[in-house]
Design a protein around this motif. Structure first.
Motif, mmCIF file in Angstrom:
data_model
loop_
_atom_site.group_PDB
_atom_site.id
_atom_site.type_symbol
_atom_site.label_atom_id
_atom_site.label_comp_id
_atom_site.label_asym_id
_atom_site.label_seq_id
_atom_site.Cartn_x
_atom_site.Cartn_y
_atom_site.Cartn_z
ATOM 1 N N THR A 157 0.754 -1.411 -0.063
ATOM 2 C CA THR A 157 0.072 0.129 -0.027
ATOM 3 C C THR A 157 0.993 1.257 -0.088
ATOM 4 O O THR A 157 0.668 2.017 -0.735
ATOM 5 C CB THR A 157 -0.973 -0.117 1.187
ATOM 6 N N ALA A 192 2.690 1.856 -3.294
ATOM 7 C CA ALA A 192 1.993 2.165 -4.321
ATOM 8 C C ALA A 192 1.449 3.760 -4.285
ATOM 9 O O ALA A 192 1.415 4.402 -5.157
ATOM 10 C CB ALA A 192 0.374 1.497 -4.339
ATOM 11 N N ARG A 233 8.714 1.361 -10.151
ATOM 12 C CA ARG A 233 7.354 1.113 -10.999
ATOM 13 C C ARG A 233 7.584 0.663 -12.204
ATOM 14 O O ARG A 233 8.296 0.972 -13.069
ATOM 15 C CB ARG A 233 6.676 2.461 -10.868
ATOM 16 N N ALA A 237 2.569 -1.318 -14.554
ATOM 17 C CA ALA A 237 1.945 -0.987 -13.608
ATOM 18 C C ALA A 237 1.245 0.336 -14.082
ATOM 19 O O ALA A 237 1.928 1.372 -13.688
ATOM 20 C CB ALA A 237 2.582 -0.649 -12.386
ATOM 21 N N THR A 238 0.331 0.522 -14.820
ATOM 22 C CA THR A 238 -0.366 1.841 -15.489
ATOM 23 C C THR A 238 -1.517 2.266 -14.778
ATOM 24 O O THR A 238 -1.970 3.254 -15.167
ATOM 25 C CB THR A 238 -0.929 1.249 -17.003
ATOM 26 N N GLY A 239 -1.911 1.587 -13.828
ATOM 27 C CA GLY A 239 -2.966 2.420 -13.153
ATOM 28 C C GLY A 239 -2.712 3.483 -12.347
ATOM 29 O O GLY A 239 -1.705 3.825 -12.299
ATOM 30 N N ASP A 240 -3.717 4.151 -11.697
ATOM 31 C CA ASP A 240 -3.731 5.448 -11.154
ATOM 32 C C ASP A 240 -4.410 5.247 -10.000
ATOM 33 O O ASP A 240 -4.665 6.348 -9.191
ATOM 34 C CB ASP A 240 -4.169 6.494 -11.894
ATOM 35 N N THR A 241 -4.642 4.366 -9.226
ATOM 36 C CA THR A 241 -5.215 4.273 -7.977
ATOM 37 C C THR A 241 -4.254 3.209 -7.194
ATOM 38 O O THR A 241 -3.604 2.166 -7.670
ATOM 39 C CB THR A 241 -6.599 3.690 -7.817
ATOM 40 N N GLU A 284 -5.334 0.911 -5.177
ATOM 41 C CA GLU A 284 -6.166 -0.627 -5.546
ATOM 42 C C GLU A 284 -5.582 -1.103 -6.734
ATOM 43 O O GLU A 284 -5.382 -2.403 -6.580
ATOM 44 C CB GLU A 284 -7.659 -0.404 -5.567
ATOM 45 N N GLU A 285 -5.422 -0.445 -7.650
ATOM 46 C CA GLU A 285 -4.793 -1.004 -8.781
ATOM 47 C C GLU A 285 -3.350 -1.402 -8.886
ATOM 48 O O GLU A 285 -2.805 -2.460 -9.370
ATOM 49 C CB GLU A 285 -5.119 -0.106 -10.152
ATOM 50 N N LEU A 286 -2.386 -0.559 -8.225
ATOM 51 C CA LEU A 286 -1.232 -0.773 -8.215
ATOM 52 C C LEU A 286 -0.681 -1.619 -7.070
ATOM 53 O O LEU A 286 0.421 -2.244 -7.312
ATOM 54 C CB LEU A 286 -0.244 0.607 -7.818
ATOM 55 N N MET A 293 0.802 -5.126 -7.737
ATOM 56 C CA MET A 293 1.758 -5.306 -8.434
ATOM 57 C C MET A 293 2.936 -5.369 -7.710
ATOM 58 O O MET A 293 4.225 -5.547 -8.218
ATOM 59 C CB MET A 293 2.041 -4.027 -9.536
#
Lengths: 235, 202
Positions: free
Chosen positions: B55, B58, B171, B175-179, B181-183, B186
């Protein structure tokens, strides 16, 4: 010497055995590849219970974490490298309970054999707990070294009790990378000889200095070791 | 201490029997309760773990100011997150870059940043890892299938005092997310120890 609570404490001689040093593994060769696939935290239910029972045993015996670590270091060197990690913990849990006078020396073995214990519990050391305050403490003196200073690891200390000085840096010169606050000194605290708060430094060494034969070009990786101030001197 | 301790070639007894014997004795004497033992296990098996570290990694990937604070005062950040305690009175987070790769070990025992990573995996406590990480980190990385460019400086942190170290991995491009929760998924535990790259073991 006395601890923070003002109790008078005996010395390391009251422990029945000294550390063999077998636990000081950094830089030793010939162990083979890392068992990277063995990534479980616990392999069996007894390991889970050993984890909790050993820690509760340490607390019940009135010992601090430094004394616990020193207990593991006093494992029989013939066993240290070949028994499971949590076997070392539970054997140390028993050691803590016996040395802390909670259990008689033969009490666990008697229970394991289904026989009756004939011994009496007797406390053999005065090592202390550190309670809820953790192990970070203000030092009485300012830090001797600053970031960027060259320091050499002293070779004139030859402790047979607990120490957090790994052998592979003995006598080597490094550079202070960061000053990492001040802490209870494990070398005294493990033996009930007081908290003696002291500064800790992350000291940077070149692998090419530590193991020249590995790095014939003089270029290698960097190793950073957290060292308590009494381990160090000005080169 | 068991009496076989002083024999020349001691043979260990089944540790499960020893655990059971000690647990019985402590419970019978009223020193600990079974519930307390279960509570310790439950806390470390379920409440803390590498999701805590993932967490904060990210968040650091998403927020440069958070990253700066994490690198300058990791202890303050984990306290804010409510992760304090458990072998992390002083957490130092070290950042991997294109030039530097960090790896964490404890050569003397098994010190590990419990508050952010939970309990260590078995291999971390093995003599093989403890002996070799400081001396041959590239060999250790190869055991995990991790290869780094020759030019990358490897920095091995030996946790020999009470400071605990965690790696802030790079990164990965995927790892393309922007939250968070998405990252966070990974970010594998091994990447925060430094034996793998983020994304590779997640």
């Amino acid at each position: 010497m006395s601890d923070a609570a003002g109790q008078t404490n005996r010395t390391a001689e009251s422990f029945p055995a000294k550390a063999s040093g077998v636990h000081d593994l950094g830089g030793k060769t010939g162990f083979g590849p890392v068992p990277a696939d063995d990534d479980a935290i616990f392999h069996a239910d007894w390991e889970r219970r050993a984890f909790a029972v050993s820690q509760l045993a340490q607390i019940a015996a009135g010992f601090n974490t430094d004394a616990f670590r020193h207990g593991v270091e006093r494992e029989d060197p013939d066993l240290y490298l070949r028994i499971p990690y949590f076997d070392k913990w539970i054997r140390n849990g028993e050691r803590m309970l016996v040395e802390g006078g909670v259990l008689a020396p033969d009490e666990v073995s008697a229970r394991m054999n289904g026989s009756e214990s004939t011994g009496q519990p007797s406390r053999t050391t005065d090592a202390t707990p550190h309670g809820e305050r953790g192990v970070r403490r203000p030092a009485e003196q300012p830090a001797v070294y600053a970031t960027g200073d060259q320091v050499r690891v002293r070779t004139d200390r030859t402790p047979t009790g607990h120490t957090r000085l790994p052998n592979y840096v003995l006598g080597h010169t490094g550079v202070v990378e960061r000053v990492n606050e001040s802490w209870i000194f494990p070398d005294t605290h493990a033996h009930g000889q007081g908290e003696d708060p002291t500064w800790v430094y992350a000291v940077r060494f070149n692998a090419a200095d530590l193991w020249p034969d590995d790095h014939p070009t003089g270029q290698g990786h960097t190793v950073l070791v957290d060292l308590y101030e009494p381990y160090l001197e000005t080169p | 201490m068991s009496h076989d301790h002083h024999h020349h070639h001691p043979e260990p007894t089944d540790p499960a029997i020893r655990v059971e014997a000690i647990e019985q004795l402590l419970v019978e004497k009223g020193i600990v309760t079974t519930e307390r033992i279960d509570g310790v296990i439950d806390k470390y098996e379920h409440d803390i773990g590498p999701m805590n570290g993932a967490t904060i990694v990210a968040k650091a990937w998403l927020d440069p100011q958070y990253r700066d604070r994490l690198l300058s005062d990791g202890s303050a950040v984990i306290k804010e997150e409510g992760f304090s305690g458990g072998q992390a009175e002083h957490l130092v987070v070290v950042e991997n870059t294109d030039e530097v790769h960090n790896l964490v070990v404890c050569t003397l025992c098994s010190c590990y940043p419990w508050a952010v990573l939970g309990l260590p995996p078995s291999w971390y406590k093995s003599p093989e890892y403890r002996a070799r990480a400081v001396r041959d980190p590239r060999g250790v990385l190869a055991d995990f299938g991790t290869e780094l460019d020759e030019e990358v400086e490897i920095r091995v942190w030996d946790s020999s005092a009470e400071v605990r170290y965690m790696v802030l991995p790079q990164r990965p491009p995927e790892a393309t997310g922007d939250t968070v929760e998405e990252l966070a998924p990974m970010v594998g535990r091994d990447a925060m120890i430094g034996v793998r790259l983020a994304g590779a073991d997640s």
